[in-house]
Design a protein around this motif. Sequence first.
Motif, PDB file in Angstrom:
ATOM      1  N   VAL A   1       0.837  -1.195   0.000  1.00  0.00           N
ATOM      2  CA  VAL A   1       0.000   0.000   0.000  1.00  0.00           C
ATOM      3  C   VAL A   1       0.874   1.248   0.000  1.00  0.00           C
ATOM      4  O   VAL A   1       0.626   2.213  -0.723  1.00  0.00           O
ATOM      5  N   VAL A   2       1.912   1.217   0.831  1.00  0.00           N
ATOM      6  CA  VAL A   2       2.802   2.376   0.974  1.00  0.00           C
ATOM      7  C   VAL A   2       3.477   2.732  -0.345  1.00  0.00           C
ATOM      8  O   VAL A   2       3.522   3.906  -0.740  1.00  0.00           O
ATOM      9  N   ALA A   3       3.992   1.727  -1.054  1.00  0.00           N
ATOM     10  CA  ALA A   3       4.743   1.995  -2.283  1.00  0.00           C
ATOM     11  C   ALA A   3       3.901   2.677  -3.364  1.00  0.00           C
ATOM     12  O   ALA A   3       4.336   3.690  -3.931  1.00  0.00           O
ATOM     13  N   PRO A   4       2.688   2.200  -3.671  1.00  0.00           N
ATOM     14  CA  PRO A   4       1.895   2.881  -4.702  1.00  0.00           C
ATOM     15  C   PRO A   4       1.478   4.297  -4.316  1.00  0.00           C
ATOM     16  O   PRO A   4       1.443   5.193  -5.153  1.00  0.00           O
TER      17      PRO A   4
ATOM     18  N   LEU B   1      -4.238  -8.001   0.806  1.00  0.00           N
ATOM     19  CA  LEU B   1      -4.985  -6.748   0.849  1.00  0.00           C
ATOM     20  C   LEU B   1      -6.473  -7.027   0.759  1.00  0.00           C
ATOM     21  O   LEU B   1      -6.881  -8.051   0.214  1.00  0.00           O
ATOM     22  N   ASN B   2      -7.305  -6.078   1.286  1.00  0.00           N
ATOM     23  CA  ASN B   2      -8.736  -6.250   1.105  1.00  0.00           C
ATOM     24  C   ASN B   2      -9.131  -5.790  -0.304  1.00  0.00           C
ATOM     25  O   ASN B   2      -8.327  -5.208  -1.026  1.00  0.00           O
ATOM     26  N   THR B   3     -10.375  -6.042  -0.678  1.00  0.00           N
ATOM     27  CA  THR B   3     -10.824  -5.797  -2.051  1.00  0.00           C
ATOM     28  C   THR B   3     -10.716  -4.328  -2.434  1.00  0.00           C
ATOM     29  O   THR B   3     -10.261  -3.987  -3.533  1.00  0.00           O
ATOM     30  N   VAL B   4     -11.131  -3.448  -1.526  1.00  0.00           N
ATOM     31  CA  VAL B   4     -11.095  -2.007  -1.821  1.00  0.00           C
ATOM     32  C   VAL B   4      -9.666  -1.543  -2.050  1.00  0.00           C
ATOM     33  O   VAL B   4      -9.376  -0.765  -2.964  1.00  0.00           O
TER      34      VAL B   4
ATOM     35  N   ARG C   1      -8.381   2.994   2.653  1.00  0.00           N
ATOM     36  CA  ARG C   1      -9.481   2.360   3.372  1.00  0.00           C
ATOM     37  C   ARG C   1      -9.119   0.917   3.729  1.00  0.00           C
ATOM     38  O   ARG C   1      -9.063   0.042   2.880  1.00  0.00           O
ATOM     39  N   GLY C   2      -8.842   0.697   5.003  1.00  0.00           N
ATOM     40  CA  GLY C   2      -8.519  -0.647   5.464  1.00  0.00           C
ATOM     41  C   GLY C   2      -9.725  -1.307   6.100  1.00  0.00           C
ATOM     42  O   GLY C   2     -10.761  -0.694   6.303  1.00  0.00           O
ATOM     43  N   SER C   3      -9.594  -2.578   6.438  1.00  0.00           N
ATOM     44  CA  SER C   3     -10.692  -3.309   7.070  1.00  0.00           C
ATOM     45  C   SER C   3     -10.308  -3.834   8.444  1.00  0.00           C
ATOM     46  O   SER C   3     -10.934  -4.734   8.982  1.00  0.00           O
ATOM     47  N   SER C   4      -9.267  -3.210   9.029  1.00  0.00           N
ATOM     48  CA  SER C   4      -8.778  -3.657  10.323  1.00  0.00           C
ATOM     49  C   SER C   4      -9.528  -2.965  11.452  1.00  0.00           C
ATOM     50  O   SER C   4     -10.240  -1.997  11.243  1.00  0.00           O
TER      51      SER C   4
END
Length: 276
Positions: free
Chosen positions: A86-89, A255-258, A130-133
Amino acid sequence: MVLATVCAVVYGTADFFGGLATRRSRVLAVVVLSQTAGLVMVVALLPFLPGTPTIKTLAWGMAAGVSGSVALVLFYRALATGVMSVVAPLTATASAILPVLFGLATGERPEPVALGGVVLALLAVLLVSRGSSPAATAGRSYGSVLTSLAAGAGFGGFFILISQAPEGGGIWPLFGARLASITLIALLALFTGRTLRPGPGACHIIVVAGALDMIANVLFVFAQQRGLLSLVAVLVSLYPASTLLLARYVLGERLNTVQVVGIGFTLAAVALIAAS
């Protein structure tokens, strides 16, 4: 644009190793040691690559080094606390947008498809963040998102500043950049009382990250001398592709779908900008 594409692959691989190192050592230790490895490499390359070390050349390089070192500290911190894929993109998107805006301000006129990519990139930021944690982990995730965006701004500044160095300077701007970054981080560590000693088993990973980062920097300097900054910088910003692949198959990150959709939008946005 072959140089810029190869540069992206090398940058992404360097970031992966840098991310691994920050999980074993303090961020400042990783940055200063990797930058030192890069300085050794650029000094070794100077006799083989022509260039004149003027004051202007070194000054632009040192300014770029300050921006790049701050960005690197933030980036490695984000890698250590967040999800690498997530961080890299996110960092890449922010670093791609700034050179495009700079190019527009200085007279470059990218095609409409590139401007569409900028809009798509902003949407991607919202999706990837947007995470799901659970709430506690989510707060940590949002913190890494903000840190990633700040790092991207710093890298974008590095691209812009290094491109302003005279063409006849060769890779001397990178010498100035590394000298400034090492000095800045060493002083920061001194005043904050942070150790610069790498963690157990991290030294060789840090050296690899620093060497790859310098190779990528050299490729970027020559690529931007042969093309428009707004195009080269965004091609270079495709580097998350290699980081994502390594994180997926070496670390097994999920990763989650979103977030998957957001990462896809991020890479698509950089591709659209590069296609202009």
